[in-house]
Design a protein around this motif. Structure first.
Motif, PDB file in Angstrom:
ATOM      1  N   CYS A  14       0.839  -1.193   0.000  1.00  0.00           N
ATOM      2  CA  CYS A  14       0.000   0.000   0.000  1.00  0.00           C
ATOM      3  C   CYS A  14       0.880   1.250   0.000  1.00  0.00           C
ATOM      4  O   CYS A  14       1.797   1.358   0.808  1.00  0.00           O
ATOM      5  CB  CYS A  14      -0.904   0.004   1.221  1.00  0.00           C
ATOM      6  N   CYS A  17       0.020   3.223   3.672  1.00  0.00           N
ATOM      7  CA  CYS A  17       0.390   2.735   5.002  1.00  0.00           C
ATOM      8  C   CYS A  17       1.503   1.693   4.971  1.00  0.00           C
ATOM      9  O   CYS A  17       2.004   1.301   6.014  1.00  0.00           O
ATOM     10  CB  CYS A  17      -0.844   2.179   5.714  1.00  0.00           C
ATOM     11  N   CYS A  35      -4.829  -0.197   0.206  1.00  0.00           N
ATOM     12  CA  CYS A  35      -5.671  -1.155   0.886  1.00  0.00           C
ATOM     13  C   CYS A  35      -7.115  -0.918   0.429  1.00  0.00           C
ATOM     14  O   CYS A  35      -7.581   0.226   0.440  1.00  0.00           O
ATOM     15  CB  CYS A  35      -5.608  -0.956   2.400  1.00  0.00           C
ATOM     16  N   ARG A  38      -9.913   1.110   2.532  1.00  0.00           N
ATOM     17  CA  ARG A  38      -9.231   1.694   3.675  1.00  0.00           C
ATOM     18  C   ARG A  38      -8.379   2.898   3.282  1.00  0.00           C
ATOM     19  O   ARG A  38      -8.527   3.975   3.836  1.00  0.00           O
ATOM     20  CB  ARG A  38      -8.351   0.635   4.346  1.00  0.00           C
ATOM     21  N   CYS A  39      -7.468   2.688   2.329  1.00  0.00           N
ATOM     22  CA  CYS A  39      -6.486   3.738   2.032  1.00  0.00           C
ATOM     23  C   CYS A  39      -6.675   4.363   0.650  1.00  0.00           C
ATOM     24  O   CYS A  39      -5.830   5.152   0.220  1.00  0.00           O
ATOM     25  CB  CYS A  39      -5.065   3.176   2.119  1.00  0.00           C
TER      26      CYS A  39
HETATM   27 ZN    ZN Z   1      -3.038   1.036   3.308  1.00  0.00          ZN
END
Ligand code: ZN
Length: 124
Positions: A14, A17, A35, A38-39
C-alpha cells in the motif's frame, strides 16, 4: 511477504500505510496500490501531491525562462560580435537568429507554464 489482511502472498505494498497486499485486498491505481476500502482516498491524494511536486512550485517555468533568456542573450551576442548586421545572411547571423528565436519560444513557453501552474495549484 504475506498480505496483511489474509494468508495469501502479497503482490504489492500500500502506497499510503506500507502494508503488504494480496490481489483480493488491493485497489490498483496508475501509480500504486491501496488497501481496499481503507487507504484509497489517501493514496489518490498522495498521487496527486507527488504529481504536483514533480513540477515543483513554478520550478519548470522558471528553468524554462532562464534557458530562454540565456538563448536570447547568446543569439544576440552571436549576431552582435561575430556576425554584424551588415553581413547579410551569414552562418553566424543564421545561428544567432536560431538561438534568438529558440530563446523567445522558451520564454513564451515558460509564461504559459507559469500561468497553467497558477490556475491549477491546489487550494490547501
Ligand atoms: Zn493502506
Amino acid at each position: 511477504m504475506k498480505c496483511f489482511y489474509s494468508d495469501a502472498d502479497a503482490v504489492g505494498i500500500c502506497k499510503s500505510c506500507g502494508r503488504g497486499l494480496s490481489l483480493s485486498f488491493a485497489s490498483e491505481f496508475p501509480q500504486g496500490l491501496a488497501c481496499r476500502n481503507r487507504c484509497e482516498a489517501d493514496v489518490q491524494r498522495l498521487i496527486r501531491l507527488s504529481g504536483a511536486a514533480a513540477d515543483g512550485p513554478g520550478g519548470t517555468a522558471s528553468n524554462t525562462a532562464v534557458s530562454g533568456v540565456f538563448s536570447i542573450l547568446a543569439g544576440g551576442a552571436f549576431i552582435y560580435f561575430a556576425g554584424g548586421f551588415s553581413g547579410g545572411v551569414s552562418l553566424t547571423n543564421f545561428m544567432g537568429g536560431a538561438f534568438f528565436l529558440f530563446g523567445l519560444y522558451s520564454v513564451i513557453r515558460a509564461l504559459v507554464i507559469a500561468k497553467r501552474n497558477r490556475s491549477q495549484s491546489p487550494k490547501v
